[in-house]
Design an enzyme around this catalytic site. Structure first.
Site, PDB file in Angstrom:
ATOM      1  N   LEU A 122      -2.925  15.553 -23.746  1.00 31.33           N
ATOM      2  CA  LEU A 122      -4.035  15.755 -24.677  1.00 31.33           C
ATOM      3  C   LEU A 122      -3.601  15.715 -26.134  1.00 31.33           C
ATOM      4  CD1 LEU A 122      -5.774  18.708 -22.775  1.00 31.33           C
ATOM      5  CD2 LEU A 122      -6.177  16.242 -22.538  1.00 31.33           C
ATOM      6  N   HIS A 159      -8.833  14.374 -27.843  1.00 32.99           N
ATOM      7  CA  HIS A 159      -9.335  15.143 -26.693  1.00 32.99           C
ATOM      8  C   HIS A 159      -9.808  16.526 -27.148  1.00 32.99           C
ATOM      9  CE1 HIS A 159      -6.207  12.555 -24.590  1.00 32.99           C
ATOM     10  NE2 HIS A 159      -7.306  12.261 -23.919  1.00 32.99           N
TER      11      HIS A 159
END
Ligand code: PAF
Length: 279
Positions: free
Chosen positions: A33, A37
C-alpha cells in the site's frame, strides 16, 4: 483491526455488523500500500461504519509473462498503515482460498478490447472475477477504486450494473508524487535513472489535458503526448489512446466525455496514467 485469511470467517464477522444495520466500505487492493491506496482507505473509513481492505495479489489477472512472481508484497507494513487509518478488517487470503477449484469467471465484452484490455489479454476477466468475488464475500455497500486504473473503474461499474450487484462503486482521484508521477506499487521497480525518465508520463498527461481544454483535436493531443514521451530515452510506448469514457471505444473527437490513457514501458516496468476530459 483483524486480519482474516478465510472467506467464511470474514463473512461471519461482517454478517454480525450487517445485521446491526452497519454499512461496509471495501477497498480492494493487491497490497504494498502507498499513499494512493491510503486516500481510498481514508475515504472508506470516513463514509462507512466498517472499513475492509482486501490485500490479495490476484494471480488470474496477470498474463504468463507478467510480474506475478515479483509483484511486491509486505503484509506487515500494509497492516501498520491500515491500523493507523482505523481499518476494521484486512482480508488477506491465499490464492488457494480464493481459487481452489475455479471454473466460473466474470467476463466483459467489448470494453476490454481496447487500452490495457488489448495489451493484457485476460486481465479484466481476472479483475472482474476477483472483484465480483470480493463484493459477494463482503456484501459491502461501497467499494473504492483509484482513477489511475480508469478502464478498470469503467469495467467494474459495468459489471456491477449488468449483474445487479448491490454495491456503489466510488472512483477516487489519482494521487501523485510532488513532481507529478502517479503513485503505483510498480514505481518501486524503477532505478534512479528510470524514476527520472518516468516523469514523461505525467508531463504528457498534463500537456495533453491542457491542449484538450484549449480545443486541440484528438490527433493533435495524442501526437504531442507521443512526442513528449518519445523524447525521453528508456521509454517504449505501449499505447496512447483517447476513448469514450463509458464504452472504451476509440474516440476521434472531444465531443463527449473522454478518457485519454497511456501505458509506457520505462525499461522493463510498465506504467499507466490518464486524464479524463468532460465535454
Ligand atoms: O487495482 C488493483 O489493485 C487490482 O486490479 C484489484 C482491483 C485490487 C483487483 O485485484
Amino acid at each position: 483491526m483483524k486480519i482474516v485469511k478465510n472467506i467464511d470467517e470474514l463473512r461471519k464477522d461482517l454478517n454480525v455488523y450487517r445485521s446491526e444495520g452497519k454499512s461496509i466500505g471495501l477497498v480492494p487492493t493487491m497490497g504494498y500500500l502507498h499513499e494512493g491506496h491510503a486516500s481510498l482507505i481514508r475515504r472508506a473509513r470516513e463514509e462507512n461504519d466498517i472499513a475492509v481492505v482486501s490485500d490479495f495479489v490476484n494471480p488470474i489477472q496477470f498474463g504468463p509473462k507478467e510480474d506475478l512472481n515479483t509483484y511486491p508484497r509486505d503484509l506487515e507494513a500494509d497492516s501498520k498503515l491500515c491500523e493507523e487509518i482505523g481499518v476494521d478488517f484486512i482480508f488477506a487470503p491465499e490464492a488457494s482460498e480464493m481459487y481452489h477449484d475455479r471454473k466460473a469467471f466474470v467476463d466483459i465484452e467489448d470494453m476490454s478490447n481496447n487500452l490495457c484490455g488489448a495489451k493484457r489479454p485476460g486481465h479484466f476477466r481476472g479483475v472482474s472475477t476477483v472483484c465480483t468475488k470480493l463484493f459477494n464475500i463482503t456484501g459491502a455497500d461501497r467499494a473504492y477504486f483509484g482513477q489511475k486504473d480508469a478502464q478498470q473503474v469503467a469495467i467494474i461499474k459495468k459489471v456491477v450494473a449488468d449483474l445487479n450487484i448491490p454495491i456503489e462503486i466510488i472512483p477516487c482521484p489519482i494521487v501523485r508524487e510532488d513532481d507529478g508521477l502517479a503513485l503505483s506499487s510498480r514505481n518501486t521497480y524503477l532505478s534512479k535513472e528510470e524514476r527520472k525518465a518516468a516523469l514523461c508520463l505525467s508531463k504528457a498527461i498534463f500537456k495533453g489535458e491542457e491542449l484538450a481544454k484549449s480545443n486541440a483535436s484528438v490527433s493533435e493531443v495524442l501526437e504531442k503526448m507521443k512526442e513528449i514521451i518519445s523524447s525521453e530515452k528508456l521509454t517504449k510506448i505501449d499505447y496512447i489512446s483517447a476513448v469514450d469514457l463509458a464504452t472504451m471505444e476509440d474516440a476521434k473527437d472531444f465531443d463527449g466525455d473522454r478518457l485519454v490513457a497511456i501505458a509506457v514501458f520505462i525499461g522493463k516496468t510498465r506504467l499507466i496514467d490518464n486524464f479524463i476530459y468532460r465535454a
